[in-house]
Design a protein around this motif. Structure first.
Motif, PDB file in Angstrom:
ATOM      1  N   TYR A  69       0.820  -1.207   0.000  1.00  0.00           N
ATOM      2  CA  TYR A  69       0.000   0.000   0.000  1.00  0.00           C
ATOM      3  C   TYR A  69       0.854   1.257   0.000  1.00  0.00           C
ATOM      4  O   TYR A  69       0.474   2.273  -0.565  1.00  0.00           O
ATOM      5  N   SER A  70       2.018   1.197   0.608  1.00  0.00           N
ATOM      6  CA  SER A  70       2.927   2.330   0.597  1.00  0.00           C
ATOM      7  C   SER A  70       3.373   2.652  -0.826  1.00  0.00           C
ATOM      8  O   SER A  70       3.488   3.816  -1.211  1.00  0.00           O
ATOM      9  N   GLN A  71       3.618   1.620  -1.614  1.00  0.00           N
ATOM     10  CA  GLN A  71       3.975   1.835  -3.022  1.00  0.00           C
ATOM     11  C   GLN A  71       2.805   2.434  -3.797  1.00  0.00           C
ATOM     12  O   GLN A  71       2.997   3.304  -4.650  1.00  0.00           O
ATOM     13  N   ILE A  72       1.599   1.997  -3.494  1.00  0.00           N
ATOM     14  CA  ILE A  72       0.412   2.552  -4.146  1.00  0.00           C
ATOM     15  C   ILE A  72       0.265   4.028  -3.783  1.00  0.00           C
ATOM     16  O   ILE A  72      -0.052   4.863  -4.636  1.00  0.00           O
ATOM     17  N   ILE A  73       0.512   4.361  -2.525  1.00  0.00           N
ATOM     18  CA  ILE A  73       0.428   5.754  -2.088  1.00  0.00           C
ATOM     19  C   ILE A  73       1.437   6.601  -2.866  1.00  0.00           C
ATOM     20  O   ILE A  73       1.127   7.710  -3.310  1.00  0.00           O
ATOM     21  N   ASN A  74       2.641   6.093  -3.038  1.00  0.00           N
ATOM     22  CA  ASN A  74       3.647   6.834  -3.798  1.00  0.00           C
ATOM     23  C   ASN A  74       3.213   7.033  -5.248  1.00  0.00           C
ATOM     24  O   ASN A  74       3.460   8.089  -5.836  1.00  0.00           O
ATOM     25  N   ILE A  75       2.569   6.037  -5.819  1.00  0.00           N
ATOM     26  CA  ILE A  75       2.071   6.170  -7.194  1.00  0.00           C
ATOM     27  C   ILE A  75       0.994   7.248  -7.259  1.00  0.00           C
ATOM     28  O   ILE A  75       1.019   8.121  -8.137  1.00  0.00           O
ATOM     29  N   PHE A  76       0.028   7.223  -6.315  1.00  0.00           N
ATOM     30  CA  PHE A  76      -1.019   8.239  -6.295  1.00  0.00           C
ATOM     31  C   PHE A  76      -0.435   9.635  -6.068  1.00  0.00           C
ATOM     32  O   PHE A  76      -0.879  10.612  -6.669  1.00  0.00           O
ATOM     33  N   ASP A  77       0.563   9.726  -5.203  1.00  0.00           N
ATOM     34  CA  ASP A  77       1.202  11.007  -4.942  1.00  0.00           C
ATOM     35  C   ASP A  77       1.871  11.533  -6.213  1.00  0.00           C
ATOM     36  O   ASP A  77       1.781  12.718  -6.535  1.00  0.00           O
ATOM     37  N   SER A  78       2.523  10.668  -6.953  1.00  0.00           N
ATOM     38  CA  SER A  78       3.164  11.070  -8.208  1.00  0.00           C
ATOM     39  C   SER A  78       2.141  11.497  -9.256  1.00  0.00           C
ATOM     40  O   SER A  78       2.340  12.482  -9.975  1.00  0.00           O
ATOM     41  N   ILE A  79       1.042  10.761  -9.332  1.00  0.00           N
ATOM     42  CA  ILE A  79      -0.026  11.119 -10.272  1.00  0.00           C
ATOM     43  C   ILE A  79      -0.592  12.484  -9.915  1.00  0.00           C
ATOM     44  O   ILE A  79      -0.747  13.357 -10.776  1.00  0.00           O
ATOM     45  N   GLY A  80      -0.892  12.676  -8.643  1.00  0.00           N
ATOM     46  CA  GLY A  80      -1.451  13.957  -8.202  1.00  0.00           C
ATOM     47  C   GLY A  80      -0.516  15.113  -8.474  1.00  0.00           C
ATOM     48  O   GLY A  80      -0.938  16.169  -8.961  1.00  0.00           O
ATOM     49  N   LEU A  81       0.761  14.932  -8.197  1.00  0.00           N
ATOM     50  CA  LEU A  81       1.733  15.996  -8.419  1.00  0.00           C
ATOM     51  C   LEU A  81       1.820  16.359  -9.898  1.00  0.00           C
ATOM     52  O   LEU A  81       1.783  17.537 -10.262  1.00  0.00           O
ATOM     53  N   SER A  82       1.897  15.348 -10.758  1.00  0.00           N
ATOM     54  CA  SER A  82       2.015  15.645 -12.193  1.00  0.00           C
ATOM     55  C   SER A  82       0.756  16.311 -12.729  1.00  0.00           C
ATOM     56  O   SER A  82       0.833  17.240 -13.544  1.00  0.00           O
ATOM     57  N   VAL A  83      -0.395  15.884 -12.258  1.00  0.00           N
ATOM     58  CA  VAL A  83      -1.648  16.479 -12.715  1.00  0.00           C
ATOM     59  C   VAL A  83      -1.756  17.930 -12.251  1.00  0.00           C
ATOM     60  O   VAL A  83      -2.162  18.818 -13.020  1.00  0.00           O
ATOM     61  N   PHE A  84      -1.352  18.209 -11.026  1.00  0.00           N
ATOM     62  CA  PHE A  84      -1.456  19.574 -10.520  1.00  0.00           C
ATOM     63  C   PHE A  84      -0.408  20.494 -11.131  1.00  0.00           C
ATOM     64  O   PHE A  84      -0.629  21.700 -11.225  1.00  0.00           O
ATOM     65  N   VAL A  85       0.714  19.956 -11.552  1.00  0.00           N
ATOM     66  CA  VAL A  85       1.675  20.772 -12.299  1.00  0.00           C
ATOM     67  C   VAL A  85       1.049  21.185 -13.630  1.00  0.00           C
ATOM     68  O   VAL A  85       1.131  22.356 -14.032  1.00  0.00           O
ATOM     69  N   ILE A  86       0.404  20.248 -14.301  1.00  0.00           N
ATOM     70  CA  ILE A  86      -0.283  20.569 -15.560  1.00  0.00           C
ATOM     71  C   ILE A  86      -1.373  21.609 -15.305  1.00  0.00           C
ATOM     72  O   ILE A  86      -1.517  22.575 -16.064  1.00  0.00           O
ATOM     73  N   GLY A  87      -2.131  21.443 -14.234  1.00  0.00           N
ATOM     74  CA  GLY A  87      -3.178  22.407 -13.894  1.00  0.00           C
ATOM     75  C   GLY A  87      -2.614  23.782 -13.588  1.00  0.00           C
ATOM     76  O   GLY A  87      -3.190  24.806 -13.972  1.00  0.00           O
ATOM     77  N   GLY A  88      -1.478  23.833 -12.892  1.00  0.00           N
ATOM     78  CA  GLY A  88      -0.842  25.115 -12.584  1.00  0.00           C
ATOM     79  C   GLY A  88      -0.361  25.825 -13.833  1.00  0.00           C
ATOM     80  O   GLY A  88      -0.538  27.036 -13.988  1.00  0.00           O
ATOM     81  N   VAL A  89       0.240  25.077 -14.740  1.00  0.00           N
ATOM     82  CA  VAL A  89       0.694  25.658 -16.010  1.00  0.00           C
ATOM     83  C   VAL A  89      -0.504  26.160 -16.805  1.00  0.00           C
ATOM     84  O   VAL A  89      -0.488  27.273 -17.351  1.00  0.00           O
ATOM     85  N   ASN A  90      -1.556  25.368 -16.869  1.00  0.00           N
ATOM     86  CA  ASN A  90      -2.756  25.767 -17.605  1.00  0.00           C
ATOM     87  C   ASN A  90      -3.377  27.025 -16.998  1.00  0.00           C
ATOM     88  O   ASN A  90      -3.782  27.944 -17.724  1.00  0.00           O
ATOM     89  N   ALA A  91      -3.447  27.092 -15.667  1.00  0.00           N
ATOM     90  CA  ALA A  91      -4.020  28.270 -15.011  1.00  0.00           C
ATOM     91  C   ALA A  91      -3.174  29.510 -15.277  1.00  0.00           C
ATOM     92  O   ALA A  91      -3.711  30.592 -15.545  1.00  0.00           O
ATOM     93  N   ALA A  92      -1.859  29.368 -15.211  1.00  0.00           N
ATOM     94  CA  ALA A  92      -0.975  30.517 -15.450  1.00  0.00           C
ATOM     95  C   ALA A  92      -1.095  31.014 -16.887  1.00  0.00           C
ATOM     96  O   ALA A  92      -1.156  32.221 -17.136  1.00  0.00           O
ATOM     97  N   ILE A  93      -1.141  30.087 -17.835  1.00  0.00           N
ATOM     98  CA  ILE A  93      -1.265  30.483 -19.244  1.00  0.00           C
ATOM     99  C   ILE A  93      -2.607  31.174 -19.490  1.00  0.00           C
ATOM    100  O   ILE A  93      -2.675  32.193 -20.172  1.00  0.00           O
ATOM    101  N   SER A  94      -3.673  30.642 -18.897  1.00  0.00           N
ATOM    102  CA  SER A  94      -4.988  31.252 -19.108  1.00  0.00           C
ATOM    103  C   SER A  94      -5.100  32.626 -18.463  1.00  0.00           C
ATOM    104  O   SER A  94      -5.934  33.432 -18.870  1.00  0.00           O
ATOM    105  N   CYS A  95      -4.241  32.924 -17.484  1.00  0.00           N
ATOM    106  CA  CYS A  95      -4.235  34.251 -16.847  1.00  0.00           C
ATOM    107  C   CYS A  95      -3.211  35.180 -17.489  1.00  0.00           C
ATOM    108  O   CYS A  95      -2.975  36.278 -16.994  1.00  0.00           O
TER     109      CYS A  95
END
Length: 160
Positions: free
Chosen positions: A100-126
Motif C-alpha cells: 500500500y505504501s507503493q500505491i500511495i507513492n504512485i497516487f502522490d506522483s499522479i497527483g503531483l504531475s496532474v497539478f503541475v499541468i493544472g498550474g501551467v494551464n491556469a498561469a497560461i490562461s491568466c
C-alpha cells in the motif's frame, strides 16, 4: 467519433489529481492516528489547498475550488471513503503495508504531475505563459500543500 475538448481532458485530470491527493492525505492522517475529522481536513487540504493558494496568487477569484464545488465535494467523498475502508479493513491493510505504501507513492506522483499541468494551464490562461512566473507556479501548489500540512499538525511532513 467525437473528439474530446481539451477542457474536458483537463477537468478529468484535475479530478484524478484531487482523488490522488485525497487518498495520500487520508493515508498520512491514518498513519498519524488522526480521527475522522482530522483525516477529512487533511484530505481536503491536500487535494484543493495548493490550487486555492495558486488561484489567489494569480488573481483568479474566487478560486476554482469554490467556483465549482465538484473539487471539494470529490475530496470530501474520497477522503471519507478511504477513511471508512481503512477503518474496517485496518488489520488487512497493516499486513500489506509495503504494498500500500507503493500505491500511495504512485497516487502522490499522479497527483503531483496532474497539478503541475493544472498550474501551467491556469498561469497560461491568466496571461503568464511567456515569463518565469510560469515556472514558479508549477511548484506553488505542492509547496503550499506541504506548508498547510505543517500548519494543521507540525508532526506531518510529506517531503522526503
Amino acid at each position: 467519433m467525437k473528439r474530446l475538448k481539451i477542457e474536458s481532458v483537463l477537468f478529468v485530470l484535475e479530478i484524478a489529481g484531487v482523488v490522488a491527493f485525497a487518498i495520500t492525505g487520508v493515508i498520512t492522517a491514518l498513519e498519524k492516528k488522526f480521527d475522522i475529522f482530522g483525516a477529512l481536513v487533511l484530505g481536503v487540504i491536500t487535494s484543493v489547498g495548493g490550487g486555492i493558494v495558486r488561484d489567489m496568487i494569480l488573481g483568479y477569484l474566487p478560486p476554482a475550488a469554490f467556483r465549482d464545488p465538484v473539487y471539494a465535494i470529490t475530496a470530501i467523498v474520497v477522503s471519507l471513503a478511504v477513511f471508512i475502508i481503512a477503518y474496517f479493513l485496518g488489520a488487512r491493510i497493516k499486513k500489506h503495508f509495503d504494498f500500500y505504501s507503493q500505491i500511495i507513492n504512485i497516487f502522490d506522483s499522479i497527483g503531483l504531475s496532474v497539478f503541475v499541468i493544472g498550474g501551467v494551464n491556469a498561469a497560461i490562461s491568466c496571461g503568464y505563459g511567456n515569463n518565469m512566473f510560469l515556472a514558479v507556479l508549477t511548484v506553488i501548489g505542492p509547496l503550499f500543500s506541504d506548508i498547510m500540512y505543517s500548519i494543521v499538525d507540525p508532526r506531518v511532513k510529506l517531503s522526503k
